[in-house]
Scaffold this active site. Structure first.
Site, short mmCIF file in Angstrom:
data_model
loop_
_atom_site.label_atom_id
_atom_site.label_comp_id
_atom_site.label_asym_id
_atom_site.label_seq_id
_atom_site.Cartn_x
_atom_site.Cartn_y
_atom_site.Cartn_z
N ASP A 1 -4.46 3.37 -2.48
CA ASP A 1 -4.56 2.22 -3.39
C ASP A 1 -3.28 1.41 -3.60
O ASP A 1 -2.96 1.01 -4.73
CB ASP A 1 -5.09 2.67 -4.76
CG ASP A 1 -6.47 3.29 -4.68
OD1 ASP A 1 -7.04 3.37 -3.58
OD2 ASP A 1 -7.00 3.72 -5.73
N LYS B 1 -13.22 2.63 -1.79
CA LYS B 1 -13.77 3.74 -2.59
C LYS B 1 -14.17 3.22 -3.98
O LYS B 1 -13.37 2.58 -4.66
CB LYS B 1 -12.77 4.89 -2.68
CG LYS B 1 -11.44 4.54 -3.32
CD LYS B 1 -10.54 5.76 -3.27
CE LYS B 1 -9.24 5.58 -4.00
NZ LYS B 1 -9.32 5.24 -5.42
N CYS C 1 -5.79 8.10 -9.23
CA CYS C 1 -6.47 8.16 -7.93
C CYS C 1 -5.81 9.13 -6.95
O CYS C 1 -6.49 9.76 -6.14
CB CYS C 1 -6.56 6.76 -7.34
SG CYS C 1 -7.70 5.73 -8.30
C1 C5J Z 1 -5.66 4.14 -9.34
C2 C5J Z 1 -6.33 3.46 -11.55
N1 C5J Z 1 -5.59 3.70 -8.09
N2 C5J Z 1 -5.23 3.92 -12.12
N3 C5J Z 1 -6.44 3.43 -10.19
O1 C5J Z 1 -5.02 5.10 -9.72
O2 C5J Z 1 -7.22 3.02 -12.24
#
Ligand code: C5J
Length: 225
Positions: free
Chosen positions: A30, A135, A168
């Site tokens: 991400d 995802k 994530c």
């Molecule tokens: C991720 C989030 N990528 N913190 N998303 O950690 O909402």
């Protein structure tokens, strides 16, 4: 640590991480503009995005190392369909006050596939031949083809990086652990808006003899022999 010609050992916590480069994948979680860039969704919530952008050079170096080592490279994006059919109300309704998944944000609709803010930042962008996984959950394995893609390639060792550590990244690493992969999180290639959460996550992962996996700085991984 005894190694065969294809087996490497990295100085890691809580113990050396022994892996075979032929069966190793890098999973970059991400690294999206909306989380990392000034003017994106993360910064509009009042977060200090420099905490996340600070790891971009290290993630870029890790990507160079993985590519040079012929590891399989995977990038993920947390994202949803434009009609939100893959976003359960329980996820959407618990967004930050006033800004929810699918709402218009500073870089397009928040966490919607194809919107400018949903893209991976240029410095760590996927290269041709690398797998990009969209995802709908926090975990990279939930409702995606990731596990199948890894098993098709006989991948057994996973190196994780990306953001955010306690959400994530940690969720994906726990999913990997439950599926039987040996996984290592690169300490200086992961970040959180809350540094204490990052540090706590690293401690949790390697606690109790590596209950979720291993952690090591990039330099230790690159020095693996
Ligand atoms: C991720 C989030 N990528 N913190 N998303 O950690 O909402």
């Amino acid at each position: 640590m005894p190694t065969s010609p294809t087996t490497l050992a990295a100085d890691a916590q809580p113990a050396p991480f022994v892996f075979d480069a032929r069966h190793t994948a890098l999973i970059v979680i991400d690294m999206q503009r909306d989380f990392i860039e000034p003017g994106g969704f993360g910064s509009s919530l009042g977060n200090d995005v420099t905490l996340l952008s600070g790891i971009v050079p290290t993630v870029a170096a890790l990507l160079r190392h993985a590519r040079a080592s012929d590891w399989f490279v995977v990038h993920t994006r947390e994202s949803h369909a434009a009609d939100l059919s893959d976003c359960p109300p329980a996820k959407r309704l618990r967004g930050a006050p006033g800004l929810r998944i699918g709402d218009p944000g500073p870089m397009g609709r928040i966490l919607i596939r194809g919107e400018p803010g949903n893209a991976i930042v240029d410095a760590v962008a996927p290269m041709p031949g690398e797998l990009v996984i969209d995802k709908p959950g926090k975990g990279a394995f939930y409702d995606t083809s990731l596990d199948r893609a890894l098993r098709e390639r006989d991948i057994r060792y996973l190196v994780f990086a990306g953001v955010t550590t306690e959400v994530c990244v940690q969720t994906s690493m726990r999913e990997a652990n439950d599926r039987g992969y040996d996984a290592l999180l690169v300490e200086d290639a992961t970040a959180s808006y809350f540094p204490e959460f990052r540090d706590a996550t690293l401690a949790m992962i390697r606690s109790q003899g590596g209950i979720v996996g291993w952690t090591a700085p990039l330099a230790a991984l690159m020095a693996a022999a």
